[in-house]
Each structure stands twice: as structure tokens, then as C-alpha cells.
Design an enzyme around this catalytic site. Sequence first.
Site, PDB file in Angstrom:
ATOM      1  N   CYS A 155      52.406  37.720  28.802  1.00 28.07           N
ATOM      2  CA  CYS A 155      53.847  37.208  28.487  1.00 28.07           C
ATOM      3  C   CYS A 155      54.248  38.373  27.172  1.00 28.07           C
ATOM      4  CB  CYS A 155      53.373  35.464  28.757  1.00 28.07           C
ATOM      5  SG  CYS A 155      53.637  34.572  29.441  1.00 28.07           S
ATOM      6  N   HIS A 170      54.715  32.345  33.497  1.00 31.76           N
ATOM      7  CA  HIS A 170      53.432  32.132  33.596  1.00 31.76           C
ATOM      8  C   HIS A 170      52.538  31.306  34.886  1.00 31.76           C
ATOM      9  CE1 HIS A 170      49.944  32.359  30.784  1.00 31.76           C
ATOM     10  NE2 HIS A 170      49.676  30.854  31.109  1.00 31.76           N
ATOM     11  N   GLY A 187      34.332  35.611  35.393  1.00 33.73           N
ATOM     12  CA  GLY A 187      34.329  36.449  34.256  1.00 33.73           C
ATOM     13  C   GLY A 187      35.908  36.506  33.888  1.00 33.73           C
ATOM     14  N   HIS A 226      46.467  34.457  32.401  1.00 32.91           N
ATOM     15  CA  HIS A 226      47.373  35.243  33.001  1.00 32.91           C
ATOM     16  C   HIS A 226      47.337  35.340  34.313  1.00 32.91           C
ATOM     17  CE1 HIS A 226      52.405  36.351  32.741  1.00 32.91           C
ATOM     18  NE2 HIS A 226      51.817  36.387  34.687  1.00 32.91           N
ATOM     19  N   HIS A 273      46.243  37.621  37.608  1.00 32.35           N
ATOM     20  CA  HIS A 273      46.293  39.051  37.400  1.00 32.35           C
ATOM     21  C   HIS A 273      45.516  39.480  38.468  1.00 32.35           C
ATOM     22  CE1 HIS A 273      43.853  38.194  34.132  1.00 32.35           C
ATOM     23  NE2 HIS A 273      42.895  39.365  34.326  1.00 32.35           N
TER      24      HIS A 273
HETATM   25  P1  AMP Z   1      40.139  39.297  33.229  1.00 34.66           P
HETATM   26  O1  AMP Z   1      38.518  40.264  32.783  1.00 34.66           O
HETATM   27  O2  AMP Z   1      39.959  39.576  34.456  1.00 34.66           O
HETATM   28  O3  AMP Z   1      40.880  38.417  32.659  1.00 34.66           O
HETATM   29  O4  AMP Z   1      40.832  40.548  32.515  1.00 34.66           O
HETATM   30  C1  AMP Z   1      41.593  41.165  31.802  1.00 34.66           C
HETATM   31  C2  AMP Z   1      41.897  43.171  32.144  1.00 34.66           C
HETATM   32  O5  AMP Z   1      43.028  42.929  31.137  1.00 34.66           O
HETATM   33  C3  AMP Z   1      40.840  43.746  31.472  1.00 34.66           C
HETATM   34  O6  AMP Z   1      40.712  44.821  32.244  1.00 34.66           O
HETATM   35  C4  AMP Z   1      41.255  44.449  29.835  1.00 34.66           C
HETATM   36  O7  AMP Z   1      40.834  45.866  30.430  1.00 34.66           O
HETATM   37  C5  AMP Z   1      43.256  43.774  30.391  1.00 34.66           C
HETATM   38  N1  AMP Z   1      44.123  44.251  29.302  1.00 34.66           N
HETATM   39  C6  AMP Z   1      43.905  43.181  28.282  1.00 34.66           C
HETATM   40  N2  AMP Z   1      44.910  43.795  27.313  1.00 34.66           N
HETATM   41  C7  AMP Z   1      45.706  44.375  28.329  1.00 34.66           C
HETATM   42  C8  AMP Z   1      46.890  45.423  27.483  1.00 34.66           C
HETATM   43  N3  AMP Z   1      47.022  45.449  26.156  1.00 34.66           N
HETATM   44  N4  AMP Z   1      47.393  46.374  27.864  1.00 34.66           N
HETATM   45  C9  AMP Z   1      46.380  46.450  29.336  1.00 34.66           C
HETATM   46  N5  AMP Z   1      45.599  45.958  29.859  1.00 34.66           N
HETATM   47  C10 AMP Z   1      44.710  44.729  29.508  1.00 34.66           C
END
Ligand code: AMP
Length: 118
Positions: A5, A44, A88, A93, A95
Amino acid sequence: MCIFCKIVNNEIPANIILENEDFLAFHDINPKAPIHVLAIPKKHIDSFNEVDSKTMKNMTTFMQNVAKELNIDKSGYRVITNVGENGGQEVEHLHFHILGGAKLAWSHLSDADPKGNI
Ligand code: AMP
């Protein structure tokens, strides 16, 4: 406010690939493939468990456009969404990971014992 967010609100920077009124795609900060982009809804939603079908319909079109923008639509790519603790999921949020730019291994997608032994 969650970290994604904050990206939507321009409070923290991101390397943006594609954006429209409802969705945003940006490079993952810790890439697991030559191309590793995250696609998110701007509103969100905690995870795939909570998303409604209209949002998913539009999200699908958006992700297809992201793949075209990255020029991986023909060579191929992988779309993953992690849900909850066992899935995992680290960022709560919704994605979708869009991975490509190389032939992706499949065998290490999960380290879990398929028989469920710990
Ligand atoms: P998940 O484990 O599926 O929740 O993936 C979260 C992803 O977000 C991971 O691959 C992180 O490397 C990525 N991530 C976390 N913070 C950021 C950020 N500020 N900008 C870009 N990617 C991010």
C-alpha cells in the site's frame, strides 16, 4: 499500512513496469529469476483467499499485458501467488509473482515431502 500500500501511495519507491487505475506491476526487490515482477491490486486485499472474481478477471488482463510489456509472453513465464503461512506468503497484500527470462526449473518449487512427513 502494508508495504505494498505504501508503494501504491508513493511513500516508498518501486521500479514500476505497468500501471493503470486499479493495478500496479513492479520489479521484485529480491528477484528469483532474470525477470521477476509483482502484480498487485491497488486496493488492499490480504490474499487470494479474499479476492473477488471481478478483480481477478481484470487482474488477469493486466498480468497478460505485463507479460507483453516485459516481452516474455511468447517465450513463456510463470505466475505464482503464495497464500498464508504454509504457502509462504510474507507480504499480506495480494500479489502475483511473474517470473521469466529463462527456462524455469520446476523440481524445486516445493521442498515439502509429498507424503506430508515432516
Ligand atoms: P511472498 O513471499 O509471496 O509474500 O512475496 C513477497 C515478495 O515481495 C518477495 O519476493 C519480496 O522480495 C518482495 N518485496 C518485499 N518488499 C518489496 C519491495 N519494497 N519492493 C519490491 N518487492 C518487495
